[in-house]
Design a protein around this motif. Structure first.
Motif, mmCIF file in Angstrom:
data_model
loop_
_atom_site.group_PDB
_atom_site.id
_atom_site.type_symbol
_atom_site.label_atom_id
_atom_site.label_comp_id
_atom_site.label_asym_id
_atom_site.label_seq_id
_atom_site.Cartn_x
_atom_site.Cartn_y
_atom_site.Cartn_z
ATOM 1 N N LEU A 126 -20.017 54.134 26.324
ATOM 2 C CA LEU A 126 -20.287 52.698 26.274
ATOM 3 C C LEU A 126 -20.178 52.156 24.853
ATOM 4 N N PHE A 127 -20.450 53.005 23.873
ATOM 5 C CA PHE A 127 -20.290 52.580 22.478
ATOM 6 C C PHE A 127 -18.837 52.197 22.215
ATOM 7 N N ASN A 128 -17.907 53.049 22.658
ATOM 8 C CA ASN A 128 -16.495 52.719 22.494
ATOM 9 C C ASN A 128 -16.096 51.512 23.342
ATOM 10 N N ILE A 129 -16.679 51.420 24.537
ATOM 11 C CA ILE A 129 -16.352 50.286 25.403
ATOM 12 C C ILE A 129 -16.772 48.973 24.762
ATOM 13 N N ILE A 130 -17.838 48.977 23.986
ATOM 14 C CA ILE A 130 -18.320 47.758 23.336
ATOM 15 C C ILE A 130 -17.575 47.494 22.032
ATOM 16 N N ILE A 131 -17.284 48.545 21.273
ATOM 17 C CA ILE A 131 -16.726 48.371 19.938
ATOM 18 C C ILE A 131 -15.212 48.181 19.962
ATOM 19 N N LYS A 132 -14.516 48.910 20.817
ATOM 20 C CA LYS A 132 -13.049 48.842 20.791
ATOM 21 C C LYS A 132 -12.502 47.452 21.078
ATOM 22 N N PRO A 133 -13.058 46.681 22.032
ATOM 23 C CA PRO A 133 -12.575 45.299 22.183
ATOM 24 C C PRO A 133 -12.768 44.454 20.930
ATOM 25 N N VAL A 134 -13.855 44.684 20.213
ATOM 26 C CA VAL A 134 -14.074 43.935 18.973
ATOM 27 C C VAL A 134 -13.008 44.299 17.947
ATOM 28 N N VAL A 135 -12.718 45.604 17.846
ATOM 29 C CA VAL A 135 -11.709 46.051 16.883
ATOM 30 C C VAL A 135 -10.343 45.449 17.219
ATOM 31 N N TYR A 136 -9.968 45.480 18.465
ATOM 32 C CA TYR A 136 -8.654 44.945 18.844
ATOM 33 C C TYR A 136 -8.598 43.426 18.674
ATOM 34 N N LEU A 137 -9.621 42.734 19.164
ATOM 35 C CA LEU A 137 -9.605 41.268 19.096
ATOM 36 C C LEU A 137 -9.712 40.759 17.662
ATOM 37 N N SER A 138 -10.354 41.519 16.796
ATOM 38 C CA SER A 138 -10.454 41.078 15.407
ATOM 39 C C SER A 138 -9.082 40.901 14.778
ATOM 40 N N MET A 139 -8.092 41.618 15.293
ATOM 41 C CA MET A 139 -6.717 41.430 14.832
ATOM 42 C C MET A 139 -5.945 40.486 15.753
ATOM 43 N N PHE A 140 -5.944 40.773 17.030
ATOM 44 C CA PHE A 140 -5.123 40.012 17.972
ATOM 45 C C PHE A 140 -5.510 38.541 17.977
ATOM 46 N N TYR A 141 -6.793 38.243 18.003
ATOM 47 C CA TYR A 141 -7.242 36.854 18.142
ATOM 48 C C TYR A 141 -6.863 36.039 16.915
ATOM 49 N N PHE A 142 -7.011 36.609 15.729
ATOM 50 C CA PHE A 142 -6.759 35.828 14.529
ATOM 51 C C PHE A 142 -5.274 35.756 14.180
#
Length: 1122
Positions: free
Chosen positions: A960-976
């Motif tokens: 669950l740690f990866n499930i919570i953190i990995k979307p943040v890591v990806y979106l921190s690049m993709f979204y911006f």
């Protein structure tokens, strides 16, 4: 003066009242039958706002009716009809365009506005996919027979003067053929419809101008009708999706506060296409004038730098947390051990000094007695010596010692030293010092925790454990290092804790392989007893491992005949699973844990839950000391990729995992293989210590040395085919074979000689008439067991006993089913055998037996807690792999965010499609490691009774740690880098559900497929990797081809990627409003999405993750290998 100013700028109340009356009176005439003479009233600046409000009220009433009808047909693309309609047609803040049109049409605007019926007719065209939005179907005013100039694009007509117009009428179209003229600014007049519709907010609808070069009315794309020289360019001609009417949309880099006004975007602001206002840019974001998007790449670069730095720190310092903790614990342990040793030495020295003083006092008493009785002359040359002194004591010294002692007793000298006080305290009450019993070597001390103080701290626990170990060492030394007399003394010592006894007896034990009808064991009779070490030996193929597996209840796919009795009762061995240890031949241990961590986990999960922690520490320390693992206790065991401890030490850890649970029956499969002679003897001494506590030890041994062979109590010698050749004490095996004429040559190891004979490599002595094939029959005759009929043919010349033959065991299964079969028959036979084998596996895995072990092990929640701690340590040590996963996600987010720009027509569906494929692939491959690399360890632990559910839940919880953190890591690049209109939180929620779903699917792949241990690193063509790569691609392709056939549409509903893509698109489409309303509805209609289904998509993704985890857990429990 003030009155003049007010009168100059504001109408007086009387004038206003008159104006209202005139307006009300004229409005009736305005709506029903307006005359040309009334046109002067619309040029009055005081009455024009009132007329404008009146007209806007009628338009609002009409749009209210339309919004209700629009909701019925467009509910899939409109979540809040009132809000969406207001965002498109709420002009109340600026009605200049309406006032201008009133003046232009001289109050005839309401006769030119489309009624509800005409507006509905126009919008219904967008729900017919086969027709173009540029052309409408024929209607009452514009058809093949009637085509006035108002039917041309950008023009509109009025109704007759005597005809009433009700804008709310949604049933009938009025006749519009009079006074056709160009459409007003802020309105659009479609081709084929002779009325005006207000342009929605976010559009720019000025009057068109003819480009004489191209003949096109710009900025629109229609041309003037041929043959009508008086026809001019009118207003806007269409409002549809952005692909068909992009000229109506307010252009990028500008914003349109009204439908007739366009303002360039200022510096520090950005304006997307179809904007009604400019938006301020974030800090650090660059926004030039007339820009459509803010440049927030600076945030992405800063995030890349920050996250990369953080990940590099974790990559290089991931082991420091555990290393520091282990170092601190090691210091506490070493300090406790040093303190116990110092106190033990001080205690021994004090006892030695006390004994010397007692001997001195006895000698002094005898000396004084002889002196004063004058029975014997004493010379001054006689001397007395005290232990530990080089100089002899004279009488003067003795007298001075007595005087000093007397004066000390009377309190005339100084107080004794602290060391003397401690020694006296230890002598008076050995248990008083820090609550620990330090009586080393004493025979009356009891092995229990001190009652004076409760043990809480690590230091106290370690001191207690090492104090008990020192007692045991002294006790072993006192019993002469386990000689025969010492063993007898220890065996009868009441201080040694006895465990529950398990005696295993077997009679006519026969195992036959199903399908092939091949004997693995045959007619094996005997018993293994507690407190003794039984060695199972024989050549390759003799069934040694099969024999101990049968005793442990781990044989599958075999028919069993005969009896296995536990303590004389025909009970299932699984009833005693909690106190039975089974050491497999392979060293199945966790390579990313230290030696102590491996042992601790096994002890926590398998020892009694009522056992205090101090006693558990004592068990662990005893096993580590007995197996000689003190030097490597804090070292990682190691894996194939990362070297750890040596192979011999790994083998001893493999044995220690079962020793720490204090079994009553310990079964080992070749534990000495790969060990040198000294390590093997060290292991046998540890097992001997277990046997002294009543443990029944049975082990398969392959070619032991003579010294090792003599350390066993009993021997089970098997021949090929699983037949018994000898079963009895080790000391009598040579005597038995000598009786058969088989003598062991000098300087030859007896077990090697016997195995060579059974292999047929060495022939018996010339004086012996026994062949190696007759040895099993000789043993049966020697013990009086019945000989099977098929074996009696090989017993020619051997005197057969007059006992009845057991026909059941004597049945020759080898000949059953060996007749010739066709290929189809053999294939069908093999299929049935495989089905039976899988059925046996499932039945064995779900086998439930009554617990007779009388041991209460930790329950589900405690084991879940222990598993969480273990998995967390493993993940910390694998932090470098996690860092690499995060770096790949960062790069993927930056690349896809830069390449896949948001398309306003599809609301960024392309970028989200790439996102689903990339995130699914990367997260799925990372999740495969959770279960695929630890299958052997799980099979061993589950076979010993450890909870499978706790194991699975702990893995999933840590993931669950990866499930919570990995979307943040990806979106921190993709979204911006992609900069979609949807919020970061909406994208994060969908992405976290997507990762949760694909992680569960990865669990299924890892459990149901059979990967190798290194295939995640090197074997890119393996089935597991292929499935992981192809699955998200194939499912996403199916999800994006929903409009081709009903079959694909049905399949798409089963694909998680379809629901993830729909949730992404919906969250982005909600941010498009006003002029984008038709674009939104058209795109969602084409894709088959529903704006109300965002919650449904998220729920389906979560349910898919839950269901996949349930299937994975069921498969893990059902198809696990024993």
């Amino acid at each position: 003066m003030r009155g003049k100013r007010v009168g100059a700028y504001c109408p007086s109340p009387a004038l206003t009242l008159v104006g209202l009356v005139v307006l009300l009176a004229s409005s009736v005439q305005f709506v029903q039958s307006q005359n040309a003479d009334d046109s002067s009233a619309f040029d009055n600046p005081e009455l024009l706002p009132l007329f404008t409000q009146l007209v806007y009220g009628q338009i609002s009433n009409m749009t209210t009716v339309l919004s209700a009808e629009f909701q019925n047909r467009s509910s899939f693309c409109v979540k809040d009809p009132e809000a969406d309609w207001n965002q498109a047609f709420n002009f109340s803040f600026n009605l200049d365009f309406l006032a201008s049109c009133i003046q232009k049409t001289k109050g005839d605007i309401t006769r030119r506005l489309c009624t509800s019926a005409e507006t509905r007719f126009y919008f219904s065209n967008f729900f017919v996919k086969s027709e173009s939005s540029n052309y409408l179907r024929p209607n009452k005013n514009c058809n093949l027979t009637t085509w006035v100039s108002g039917c041309e694009p950008g023009w509109a007509c009025s109704v007759g003067q005597n005809q009433e117009v009700n804008l709310k009428n949604s049933q009938n179209m009025p006749t519009r053929t009079h006074d056709c003229q160009a459409c007003c600014e802020g309105f659009f007049c479609p081709r084929g419809l002779s009325c005006m519709i207000p342009c929605p907010l976010g559009s720019y609808c000025p009057l068109a101008r003819l480009n004489k070069t191209t003949g096109v009315c710009e900025p629109y794309l229609y041309q003037l009708p041929p043959g009508q020289p008086n026809h001019t360019c009118g207003g806007a001609n269409i409002w549809a999706d952005v692909g068909s009417s992009s000229e109506v949309f307010c252009s990028s880099g500008s914003y349109c506060p009204t439908t007739t006004q366009k303002v360039p975007c200022g510096d520090g602001h950005y304006c997307r296409m179809g904007s009604t206002s400019e938006k301020r840019c974030f800090k650090l974001a660059s926004c030039d004038p007339n820009t459509a998007n803010q440049n927030i790449h600076a945030y992405g670069v800063m995030l890349i730098a920050a996250l990369s730095t953080l990940l590099l720190i974790i990559y290089n310092c991931s082991d420091q947390v555990l290393t520091t903790r282990e170092r601190r614990q090691a210091k506490t342990r070493e300090a406790a051990a040093r303190s116990v040793r110092d106190k033990a030495r001080a205690r021994e020295k004090w006892k030695a000094a006390k004994d010397a003083a007692k001997r001195h006092a006895v000698g002094l008493q005898a000396h004084l007695s002889r002196t004063f009785s004058r029975k014997k002359s004493i010379t001054h040359s006689e001397e007395l010596r005290i232990l530990g002194q080089d100089k002899p004591l004279t009488d003067d010294d003795i007298l001075s010692s007595m005087q000093v002692s007397a004066s000390a007793a009377k309190g005339k000298e100084k107080e004794p030293s602290d060391l003397t006080k401690m020694m006296h305290a230890l002598d008076d009450d050995p248990d008083s010092f820090e609550g620990f019993n330090l009586e080393i070597g004493g025979r009356n001390g009891k092995k229990h925790m001190p009652k004076g103080k409760e043990i809480h701290t690590h230091s106290q626990i370690f001191k207690y454990a090492y104090a008990q170990l020192e007692k045991e060492k002294a006790l072993q030394q006192e019993n002469k290092n386990l000689t025969f007399s010492g063993v007898i003394s220890m065996a009868t010592d009441t201080e040694i804790k006895k465990r529950p006894l398990i005696e295993v007896a077997f009679k006519d034990l026969t195992l036959t392989l199903k399908g092939k009808n091949k004997h693995l064991l045959r007619c094996v009779t005997g018993k293994i007893m507690p407190g003794r070490i039984t060695a199972v030996m024989g050549p390759s193929g003799a069934g040694k491992t099969t024999f101990i597996s049968a005793l442990a209840g781990k044989t599958i796919g075999c028919r069993r005949a005969g009896l296995i009795l536990i303590n004389g009762v025909n009970e299932s061995i699984h009833s005693y699973k909690k106190i039975i240890g089974f050491v497999p031949q392979d060293d199945i241990v966790h390579g990313n844990l230290t030696v102590e961590e491996n042992l601790w986990f096994s002890a926590r999960c398998r020892l009694s839950v009522d056992l205090p922690k101090a006693e558990k520490v004592l068990v662990i320390e005893r096993v580590i000391a007995s197996l000689g693992l003190q030097e490597v206790r804090d070292s990682l065991v190691g894996t194939v990729e990362k070297r750890g401890i040596s192979g011999g030490q790994r083998k001893r850890v493999n044995v220690g995992l079962e020793m720490v649970m204090e079994p009553s029956l310990l079964i080992l499969d070749e534990p000495t293989s790969g060990l040198d002679s000294s390590s093997s003897q060290l292991l046998l001494r540890a097992l001997r210590r277990e046997a002294l506590e009543g443990v029944n030890v049975c082990m398969v041994v392959h070619q032991p040395s003579f010294a090792l062979f003599r350390m066993f109590d009993d021997l089970v010698l098997l021949a090929k085919g699983g037949l018994t050749v000898y079963h009895g004490p080790v000391k009598k095996v040579e005597e038995y074979f000598a009786g058969l004429g088989i003598n062991v040559p000098e300087r030859v190891n007896p077990p090697d000689h016997f195995i060579d004979i059974l292999e047929g490599l060495v022939k018996p002595n010339t004086s012996s008439v026994v062949s190696f094939g007759e040895l099993p029959i000789r043993w049966m005759i020697h013990k009086g067991y019945p000989v099977p009929p098929d074996m009696q043919e090989n017993a020619t010349g051997i005197a057969m006993p007059s006992t009845d033959v057991n026909l059941l065991n004597g049945t020759n299964f080898d000949g059953v089913g060996t007749e010739d079969k066709s290929f189809a028959g053999e294939l069908w036979h093999d299929v049935k055998c495989n089905v039976e084998l899988h059925r046996d596996h499932i039945r064995h895995n779900f086998l439930k037996s009554k617990d007779l072990s009388n041991r209460r092990t930790p329950g589900l929640f405690l084991q879940y807690k222990y598993f969480l701690g273990r998995v967390a340590k493993q993940r910390l040590r694998e932090a470098r792999i996690q860092v690499i996963d995060y770096l790949i996600l960062l790069l993927a987010g930056a690349c896809l965010g830069s390449i896949a720009k948001v398309s306003d027509e599809t609301f960024g569906a392309l970028g989200y499609t790439y996102t689903i494929i990339a995130v699914s692939l990367l997260c799925k491959i990372a999740a495969l490691r959770s279960f695929s690399l630890e299958k052997l360890q799980y099979w061993r632990e589950s076979g010993s009774g450890i909870s499978s559910l706790a194991y699975f839940l702990s893995k999933d919880t840590i993931d669950l740690f990866n499930i919570i953190i990995k979307p943040v890591v990806y979106l921190s690049m993709f979204y911006f880098f992609n900069n979609p209109r949807s919020s970061f939180s909406d994208n994060y929620i969908v992405l976290i559900c997507l990762v949760y779903c694909v992680t569960g699917i990865a669990y299924m792949l890892a459990i149901f497929l059979e990967p190798g241990s290194a295939q995640l690193v090197s074997d890119s063509s393996s089935l597991l990797i292929e499935c992981s790569v192809l699955l998200p691609v194939v499912l996403t392709l199916i999800a994006t081809r929903t409009g081709e056939s009903k079959v694909l549409k049905s399949l798409a509903n089963l694909c998680y990627s379809k629901w993830a893509l729909e949730a992404f698109v919906i969250s982005n489409a909600e941010r498009y409003y006003g002029v984008w309303l038709i674009t939104r509805c058209g795109s969602l209609l084409k894709s088959g999405y529903n704006l109300h289904d965002w919650d449904l998509c998220v729920i389906i993704l979560i349910l898919a993750g839950v269901v996949s985890r349930a299937i994975a857990f069921t498969g893990m429990v059902t198809f696990r290998r024993k």
